[in-house]
Design a protein around this motif. Structure first.
Motif, PDB file in Angstrom:
ATOM      1  N   VAL A 249       0.525  -1.144  -0.119  1.00  0.00           N
ATOM      2  CA  VAL A 249      -0.157  -0.101  -0.042  1.00  0.00           C
ATOM      3  C   VAL A 249       0.723   1.369   0.038  1.00  0.00           C
ATOM      4  O   VAL A 249       2.069   1.257   0.502  1.00  0.00           O
ATOM      5  CB  VAL A 249      -1.007   0.045   1.299  1.00  0.00           C
ATOM      6  N   ASN A 250       0.298   2.265  -0.533  1.00  0.00           N
ATOM      7  CA  ASN A 250       0.877   3.457  -0.536  1.00  0.00           C
ATOM      8  C   ASN A 250       0.565   4.328   0.470  1.00  0.00           C
ATOM      9  O   ASN A 250      -0.815   4.435   0.785  1.00  0.00           O
ATOM     10  CB  ASN A 250       0.666   4.171  -1.646  1.00  0.00           C
ATOM     11  N   LEU A 251       1.237   4.453   1.773  1.00  0.00           N
ATOM     12  CA  LEU A 251       0.969   5.272   3.043  1.00  0.00           C
ATOM     13  C   LEU A 251       0.299   6.558   2.646  1.00  0.00           C
ATOM     14  O   LEU A 251      -0.528   6.888   3.608  1.00  0.00           O
ATOM     15  CB  LEU A 251       2.104   5.251   3.888  1.00  0.00           C
ATOM     16  N   ASP A 252       0.356   7.275   1.562  1.00  0.00           N
ATOM     17  CA  ASP A 252      -0.006   8.716   1.252  1.00  0.00           C
ATOM     18  C   ASP A 252      -1.548   8.415   0.946  1.00  0.00           C
ATOM     19  O   ASP A 252      -2.455   9.287   1.155  1.00  0.00           O
ATOM     20  CB  ASP A 252       0.244   9.309   0.081  1.00  0.00           C
ATOM     21  N   TYR A 253      -2.036   6.932   0.835  1.00  0.00           N
ATOM     22  CA  TYR A 253      -3.519   7.010   0.438  1.00  0.00           C
ATOM     23  C   TYR A 253      -4.190   6.050   1.631  1.00  0.00           C
ATOM     24  O   TYR A 253      -5.196   5.639   1.427  1.00  0.00           O
ATOM     25  CB  TYR A 253      -3.619   6.157  -0.887  1.00  0.00           C
ATOM     26  N   LEU A 254      -3.358   5.508   2.660  1.00  0.00           N
ATOM     27  CA  LEU A 254      -3.986   4.620   3.903  1.00  0.00           C
ATOM     28  C   LEU A 254      -4.707   5.736   4.738  1.00  0.00           C
ATOM     29  O   LEU A 254      -3.924   6.916   5.270  1.00  0.00           O
ATOM     30  CB  LEU A 254      -2.934   4.156   4.315  1.00  0.00           C
ATOM     31  N   THR A 255      -5.938   5.573   5.175  1.00  0.00           N
ATOM     32  CA  THR A 255      -6.632   6.154   6.186  1.00  0.00           C
ATOM     33  C   THR A 255      -6.904   5.825   7.366  1.00  0.00           C
ATOM     34  O   THR A 255      -7.238   6.514   8.387  1.00  0.00           O
ATOM     35  CB  THR A 255      -7.973   6.939   5.287  1.00  0.00           C
ATOM     36  N   MET A 269      -8.617   2.620   2.612  1.00  0.00           N
ATOM     37  CA  MET A 269      -7.916   3.496   1.666  1.00  0.00           C
ATOM     38  C   MET A 269      -8.939   4.752   1.427  1.00  0.00           C
ATOM     39  O   MET A 269      -9.797   4.776   1.717  1.00  0.00           O
ATOM     40  CB  MET A 269      -7.496   2.962   0.167  1.00  0.00           C
ATOM     41  N   ARG A 270      -8.241   5.776   0.799  1.00  0.00           N
ATOM     42  CA  ARG A 270      -8.674   7.015   0.715  1.00  0.00           C
ATOM     43  C   ARG A 270     -10.034   6.885  -0.239  1.00  0.00           C
ATOM     44  O   ARG A 270     -10.892   7.604   0.070  1.00  0.00           O
ATOM     45  CB  ARG A 270      -7.750   7.820   0.131  1.00  0.00           C
ATOM     46  N   ASP A 271     -10.014   6.198  -1.143  1.00  0.00           N
ATOM     47  CA  ASP A 271     -11.026   5.913  -1.910  1.00  0.00           C
ATOM     48  C   ASP A 271     -12.450   4.989  -1.497  1.00  0.00           C
ATOM     49  O   ASP A 271     -13.370   4.638  -1.852  1.00  0.00           O
ATOM     50  CB  ASP A 271     -10.684   5.538  -3.396  1.00  0.00           C
ATOM     51  N   GLY A 272     -12.375   4.463  -0.148  1.00  0.00           N
ATOM     52  CA  GLY A 272     -13.130   3.722   0.557  1.00  0.00           C
ATOM     53  C   GLY A 272     -12.729   2.257   0.236  1.00  0.00           C
ATOM     54  O   GLY A 272     -13.484   1.457   0.959  1.00  0.00           O
ATOM     55  N   ALA A 273     -11.776   1.809  -0.498  1.00  0.00           N
ATOM     56  CA  ALA A 273     -11.685   0.669  -0.766  1.00  0.00           C
ATOM     57  C   ALA A 273     -10.814  -0.062   0.405  1.00  0.00           C
ATOM     58  O   ALA A 273     -10.184   0.359   1.279  1.00  0.00           O
ATOM     59  CB  ALA A 273     -10.777   0.270  -1.924  1.00  0.00           C
TER      60      ALA A 273
END
Length: 296
Positions: A249-255, A269-273
């Motif tokens: 995973v890209n930590l920039d997109y991990l929420t 992830m940022r997009d809800g996935a």
């Protein structure tokens, strides 16, 4: 640099599984009707050596087993793909796999026919010379097996063309490379005859899939012919983290990281996935962020 695709792959993706299942069901059903009709004319209408229902029992039993074995052939083509660079080696594997394919097909087919005949108060007999009968069935099954391999391979090629296939930028013949070879900043994506660049920092996560690693970018997956371990070494470790044997995973997109009762975790992830995180990598991920929850 971006392009506007004429084909809506995201819409196709939602219907891809029903389409694939429906294709095999319709194909096998049509083949059953065709072969059953031919067998009926040959065994019932012309020679009168079988009752009207028997040709349909023969074809239906064979087709049901063949249909059930399609997923196994799909797995085999993923494990040993028939590509320009692998066909010579993998052809031998598929030739070997055609033997158990035939044995399983014939064995289960006979069981289904015996059950059907028993329900009619009769008995099914495979043949007096069973080695010859088995050889005859193998000649048909090896043709069926490689027809399936060809269909699956061709379909996979078309899907990758529609979806887009990623690759590392090639080093130029002359002059310095456009970017460091060990740490690529961009990936080249080919799609429907066009090429465009995807920045590595825009990759949200990566998933291993057979001989490919899918790069997930803005709701789309671009397959990259590589191993997960190989591509992990070439990505920025300050940004990309392994969270599962099949996921980066890209930590920039991990929420968010949600612990599970099993000790594993579910990453949002940022997009809800959501992406799975195994227990081993969950511990490493928490250590990386300290005691502060991811996304806080």
């Amino acid at each position: 640099m971006t392009t506007t695709p004429a084909f809506d792959y995201s819409r196709f993706q939602r219907w891809r599984r029903p389409f694939e299942v429906g294709f095999w069901v319709v194909t096998v059903m049509a083949n059953t009707i065709f072969n059953g009709t031919v067998a009926w004319f040959d065994a019932v209408y012309r020679t009168h050596r079988a009752s009207s229902i028997e040709p349909w029992i023969w074809e239906a039993s064979s087709s049901l087993v063949i249909l059930a074995m399609v997923p196994l052939v799909v797995l085999a083509t993923r494990q040993w793909p028939m590509r320009f660079d692998t066909w010579a080696r993998n052809l031998k594997v598929h030739l070997a796999l055609s033997v158990p394919f035939c044995l399983v097909h014939v064995g289960l087919m006979i069981v289904l026919r015996m059950l059907a005949y028993a329900a009619m108060g009769s008995r099914y007999h495979f043949g007096d010379d069973w080695p010859l009968e088995l050889g005859y069935e193998y000649l048909k099954d090896i043709r069926t097996y490689f027809l399936f391999v060809a269909l699956i391979t061709g379909y996979g090629f078309i899907v990758r063309r529609l979806q887009g296939e990623a690759s590392l930028l090639a080093e130029p013949d002359e002059g310095p490379p456009v970017e460091p070879v060990d740490r690529p900043e961009r990936f080249l994506v080919r799609k429907l005859g066009r090429e465009f660049l995807v920045a590595a920092r825009e990759i949200e996560w990566l998933q291993a899939s057979g001989n490919y690693v899918n790069l997930h970018v803005r709701g789309r997956d671009y397959p990259l012919r590589a191993t997960m371990a190989g591509i992990e070494e070439r990505l920025d470790p300050t940004r990309f983290v392994r969270v599962h044997r099949s996921y980066l995973v890209n930590l920039d997109y991990l929420t968010e990281m949600e612990p599970l009762e099993t000790g594993d975790a579910r990453l949002t992830m940022r997009d809800g996935a959501t992406v799975p995180c195994s227990r081993r990598f969950r511990t490493q991920l928490r250590e990386r962020f300290g005691d502060t929850p991811v996304g806080a």
